[in-house]
Design an enzyme around this catalytic site. Structure first.
Site, PDB file in Angstrom:
ATOM      1  N   HIS A   9     -12.087  51.684  59.976  1.00 16.71           N
ATOM      2  CA  HIS A   9     -11.902  52.889  60.500  1.00 16.71           C
ATOM      3  C   HIS A   9     -12.795  54.050  60.148  1.00 16.71           C
ATOM      4  O   HIS A   9     -13.998  53.761  60.242  1.00 16.71           O
ATOM      5  CB  HIS A   9     -10.166  53.444  60.394  1.00 16.71           C
ATOM      6  CG  HIS A   9      -9.997  54.444  61.223  1.00 16.71           C
ATOM      7  ND1 HIS A   9     -10.441  54.941  62.403  1.00 16.71           N
ATOM      8  CD2 HIS A   9      -8.407  54.931  61.081  1.00 16.71           C
ATOM      9  CE1 HIS A   9      -9.659  55.795  62.846  1.00 16.71           C
ATOM     10  NE2 HIS A   9      -8.571  56.034  62.091  1.00 16.71           N
TER      11      HIS A   9
ATOM     12  N   HIS B  89     -15.774  48.202  68.963  1.00 15.77           N
ATOM     13  CA  HIS B  89     -14.425  49.050  69.093  1.00 15.77           C
ATOM     14  C   HIS B  89     -13.465  48.416  69.707  1.00 15.77           C
ATOM     15  O   HIS B  89     -13.800  47.686  70.574  1.00 15.77           O
ATOM     16  CB  HIS B  89     -15.183  50.451  69.779  1.00 15.77           C
ATOM     17  CG  HIS B  89     -14.270  51.580  69.402  1.00 15.77           C
ATOM     18  ND1 HIS B  89     -13.006  51.726  70.244  1.00 15.77           N
ATOM     19  CD2 HIS B  89     -14.293  52.500  68.629  1.00 15.77           C
ATOM     20  CE1 HIS B  89     -12.389  52.901  69.524  1.00 15.77           C
ATOM     21  NE2 HIS B  89     -13.068  53.570  68.705  1.00 15.77           N
TER      22      HIS B  89
ATOM     23  N   ASP C  86     -19.855  55.833  64.297  1.00 16.80           N
ATOM     24  CA  ASP C  86     -20.064  55.631  62.785  1.00 16.80           C
ATOM     25  C   ASP C  86     -21.423  55.184  62.309  1.00 16.80           C
ATOM     26  O   ASP C  86     -22.011  55.219  61.217  1.00 16.80           O
ATOM     27  CB  ASP C  86     -19.062  54.671  61.978  1.00 16.80           C
ATOM     28  CG  ASP C  86     -17.692  55.404  61.806  1.00 16.80           C
ATOM     29  OD1 ASP C  86     -17.657  56.699  61.622  1.00 16.80           O
ATOM     30  OD2 ASP C  86     -16.745  54.784  61.983  1.00 16.80           O
TER      31      ASP C  86
HETATM   32  N1  CMC Z   1     -19.617  42.734  63.762  1.00 17.71           N
HETATM   33  C1  CMC Z   1     -19.494  41.430  64.218  1.00 17.71           C
HETATM   34  N2  CMC Z   1     -18.705  41.094  65.039  1.00 17.71           N
HETATM   35  C2  CMC Z   1     -17.685  41.919  65.390  1.00 17.71           C
HETATM   36  C3  CMC Z   1     -17.842  43.083  65.108  1.00 17.71           C
HETATM   37  C4  CMC Z   1     -18.728  43.637  64.238  1.00 17.71           C
HETATM   38  N3  CMC Z   1     -18.872  45.020  63.701  1.00 17.71           N
HETATM   39  N4  CMC Z   1     -16.654  43.885  65.650  1.00 17.71           N
HETATM   40  C5  CMC Z   1     -16.066  42.773  66.275  1.00 17.71           C
HETATM   41  N5  CMC Z   1     -16.603  41.586  66.139  1.00 17.71           N
HETATM   42  C6  CMC Z   1     -16.189  40.282  66.753  1.00 17.71           C
HETATM   43  C7  CMC Z   1     -15.090  39.679  66.139  1.00 17.71           C
HETATM   44  O1  CMC Z   1     -15.614  38.849  64.984  1.00 17.71           O
HETATM   45  C8  CMC Z   1     -14.441  38.965  67.375  1.00 17.71           C
HETATM   46  O2  CMC Z   1     -15.136  37.869  67.468  1.00 17.71           O
HETATM   47  P1  CMC Z   1     -14.517  36.691  67.930  1.00 17.71           P
HETATM   48  O3  CMC Z   1     -13.924  36.852  69.480  1.00 17.71           O
HETATM   49  O4  CMC Z   1     -15.629  35.665  68.202  1.00 17.71           O
HETATM   50  O5  CMC Z   1     -13.430  36.059  67.057  1.00 17.71           O
HETATM   51  C9  CMC Z   1     -14.755  39.916  68.394  1.00 17.71           C
HETATM   52  O6  CMC Z   1     -16.024  40.833  67.938  1.00 17.71           O
HETATM   53  C10 CMC Z   1     -13.495  40.994  68.608  1.00 17.71           C
HETATM   54  O7  CMC Z   1     -13.172  41.475  67.601  1.00 17.71           O
HETATM   55  P2  CMC Z   1     -12.057  42.064  67.019  1.00 17.71           P
HETATM   56  O8  CMC Z   1     -12.109  42.148  65.377  1.00 17.71           O
HETATM   57  O9  CMC Z   1     -10.734  41.355  67.520  1.00 17.71           O
HETATM   58  O10 CMC Z   1     -11.847  43.526  67.474  1.00 17.71           O
HETATM   59  P3  CMC Z   1     -10.854  44.640  67.099  1.00 17.71           P
HETATM   60  O11 CMC Z   1     -10.576  45.580  68.244  1.00 17.71           O
HETATM   61  O12 CMC Z   1      -9.713  44.108  66.394  1.00 17.71           O
HETATM   62  O13 CMC Z   1     -11.703  45.549  66.117  1.00 17.71           O
HETATM   63  C11 CMC Z   1     -13.203  46.980  65.152  1.00 17.71           C
HETATM   64  C12 CMC Z   1     -12.326  46.683  66.207  1.00 17.71           C
HETATM   65  C13 CMC Z   1     -13.844  48.453  65.213  1.00 17.71           C
HETATM   66  C14 CMC Z   1     -12.315  46.974  63.871  1.00 17.71           C
HETATM   67  C15 CMC Z   1     -14.105  46.088  64.772  1.00 17.71           C
HETATM   68  O14 CMC Z   1     -15.099  46.145  66.022  1.00 17.71           O
HETATM   69  C16 CMC Z   1     -14.969  46.054  63.445  1.00 17.71           C
HETATM   70  O15 CMC Z   1     -14.479  45.726  62.436  1.00 17.71           O
HETATM   71  N6  CMC Z   1     -16.182  46.979  63.554  1.00 17.71           N
HETATM   72  C17 CMC Z   1     -16.754  47.405  62.167  1.00 17.71           C
HETATM   73  C18 CMC Z   1     -16.211  48.408  61.487  1.00 17.71           C
HETATM   74  C19 CMC Z   1     -16.442  49.813  62.387  1.00 17.71           C
HETATM   75  O16 CMC Z   1     -17.599  49.945  62.582  1.00 17.71           O
HETATM   76  N7  CMC Z   1     -15.371  50.370  62.442  1.00 17.71           N
HETATM   77  C20 CMC Z   1     -15.466  51.775  63.165  1.00 17.71           C
HETATM   78  C21 CMC Z   1     -14.769  52.113  64.313  1.00 17.71           C
HETATM   79  S1  CMC Z   1     -15.111  53.543  65.321  1.00 17.71           S
HETATM   80  C22 CMC Z   1     -14.436  54.724  64.510  1.00 17.71           C
HETATM   81  C23 CMC Z   1     -13.088  54.689  64.355  1.00 17.71           C
HETATM   82  O17 CMC Z   1     -12.491  55.322  65.253  1.00 17.71           O
HETATM   83  O18 CMC Z   1     -12.383  54.211  63.567  1.00 17.71           O
END
Ligand code: CMC
Length: 460
Positions: free
Chosen positions: A299, A338, A394
């Protein structure tokens, strides 16, 4: 709340094909579709009609679906709230597919270009943009609540020199509840409002003092002559000068960053604020929980992790290797992806423009070149394209914070300052919503069946 299109039928009803008779009769065309869902339970053969409102069904309507009178009734299972609306909200609108973000109906781009953070905070909390008189009063109130009780400083002094400032921020926000015991009168609108003003006013002071503690510098007290963001720079960076004069361009850049972070509907920390606030605890305790949620690397802690990641990559030549590691899921590309945006995060677009303004003053940050290259490679790569992974807020904010000379550990704290009005607006909306109650999810129990206690000497 996003509006959902009505489901389309496979018959092409309502569409007129050239040269063919009209697919609908006039009488049919005027009949509005029924706003309900029919569900047939194949376990019993029974059919139920469930109302649809604003593109949602009420989850408790599922409870009538039972296999027998003893059955608890059907629940929906949604770990991580992937498809569950937990509230009705009038604060922030996001269309993740189109990359749209609006506060109270106003596009983020317009607020960032023409507004100020305090004006935006007023909008988020009150629902309308302020008149000149309202803004003057609001600014006066916030400015005159920036000081914190000296005992908080003693509390801060108790932290180790290398304490993460976000840990200090979370703890001191919680500690404020002990200084304002009236804050537990959460049903009293005047008391509630006073705490909201205090929290927006004191967040930067707590944040800056946490930083000064970590560097061993004496605390720099708030200066009422400065703007909200100018004062953040003052409390962080003032040294020997009698009066700190913030650079106007950098003060503006910080203000824009705060605007971009001010709210983001039901994100992890807003959900924490609502969930904890729903127990009717005071807002300081609820906001400490929200800030704790923000601290996590997925986050608000992601901005810090982006900088650490860029440091780990080290140079342009290592980017392809790093991308490979991301694709094998060994590491994540921090600042990408996201839950809601499946398109470019509109905040990231604005931040990129702000970066240019900042670098005119500070000189180019070498990390920017690396981030741009990382983004260029990622956006062409099938993994990122097919997963709809784009830079989020971010990805670039950390690079600007670094150019502004904020230490990396302060990045999530800066996010928290900007997000404070959003948390408070979400909290107030929760408390004034007659549909809301204490947040209490259900579970699907998967543990042991009943079993009898075994005396310790008989356990294996
Ligand atoms: N790098 C590589 N792969 C990713 C990433 C990433 N940053 N984010 C998602 N994926 C992949 C994930 O492995 C999954 O792949 P598969 O379908 O093959 O298993 C797919 O994309 C869907 O991801 P998810 O984890 O199910 O998506 P989510 O909606 O649960 O998570 C997230 C969203 C923001 C937590 C995630 O994208 C992440 O961890 N990003 C990196 C951390 C980050 O930048 N966070 C800041 C978010 S914006 C500021 C805020 O409002 O907090």
């Amino acid at each position: 709340m996003a509006k959902h299109p009505l489901p389309t039928t496979g018959t092409g009803m309502g569409k007129k094909a050239a040269g063919s008779p009209p697919a609908t009769f006039p009488s049919e065309a005027t009949v509005a579709p029924k706003q309900s869902l029919s569900i047939t339970d194949n376990r019993t053969g029974k059919t139920y009609e469930i109302p649809v409102k604003d593109g949602t069904i009420h989850a408790t309507d599922l409870r009538q679906i039972k296999t027998d009178p003893e059955d608890f009734g059907l629940m929906s299972y949604d770990p991580a709230f992937n498809n569950t609306a937990s509230c009705r909200s009038a604060i922030t609108f996001i269309d993740g597919d189109k990359g749209i973000l609006r506060y109270r109906g106003y596009p983020i781009e317009q607020l960032a270009e023409r507004g100020t953070f305090l004006e935006t905070a007023y909008l988020i909390v009150h629902g309308e943009l302020p008149t000149t008189a309202q803004l003057d009063e609001w600014t006066h109130n916030i400015t005159h609540h920036t000081f914190i009780h000296e005992n908080i400083l003693k509390l801060m002094d108790g932290f180790r020199y290398d304490a993460h400032p976000m840990g200090v921020f979370v703890s001191t926000v919680a500690a404020l509840s002990t200084f304002y015991p009236e804050a537990n009168q959460i049903r009293n609108p005047e008391v509630r409002y006073r705490q909201m003003v205090r929290l927006i006013a004191k967040s930067p002071t707590l944040a800056a003092f946490a930083y000064r503690h970590s560097t061993g510098m004496p605390y720099a007290y708030p200066d009422n002559d400065l703007s909200y963001s100018g004062n953040v720079l003052n409390m962080m960076f003032k040294t020997t000068e009698a009066k700190y004069q913030p650079n106007k361009m950098l003060e503006h850049a910080l203000d824009v960053l705060f605007i971009l972070h001010a709210d983001h509907e039901q994100n992890c920390s807003a959900n924490a604020m609502r969930s904890v606030g729903s127990s009717e605890v005071d807002p300081y305790s609820a906001m400490a929980a929200a800030a704790a949620a923000l601290y996590g690397p997925l986050h608000g802690g992601a901005n810090e992790q982006v900088l650490r990641m860029l440091g780990e990559i080290g140079s342009m030549k290592n980017i392809p290797d790093y991308i490979k590691r991301v694709k094998t899921k060994e590491v994540k590309l921090m600042g990408f992806g996201h839950r809601i945006y499946k398109n470019y995060d509109p905040r990231a677009k604005i931040i990129k423009q702000v970066a240019d303004e900042v670098f005119e003053v500070t000189g180019k940050n070498p990390l920017l070149e690396m981030a741009v290259e990382l983004e260029r490679i990622a956006l062409q790569d099938d993994y990122f394209v097919s997963h709809k992974l784009y830079p989020n807020v971010d990805f670039y904010s950390g690079i600007i914070y670094e150019a502004l000379r904020f230490p990396v550990a302060m990045f999530p704290v800066l996010f928290a300052i900007g997000r404070t009005p959003g948390w408070l607006a979400q909290w107030q909306e929760l408390l004034t919503d007659p549909e809301q109650k204490i947040a209490r999810p259900r579970q699907v129990y998967v543990g042991s069946e009943k079993r009898d206690y075994v005396p310790i000497e008989k356990r294996r």
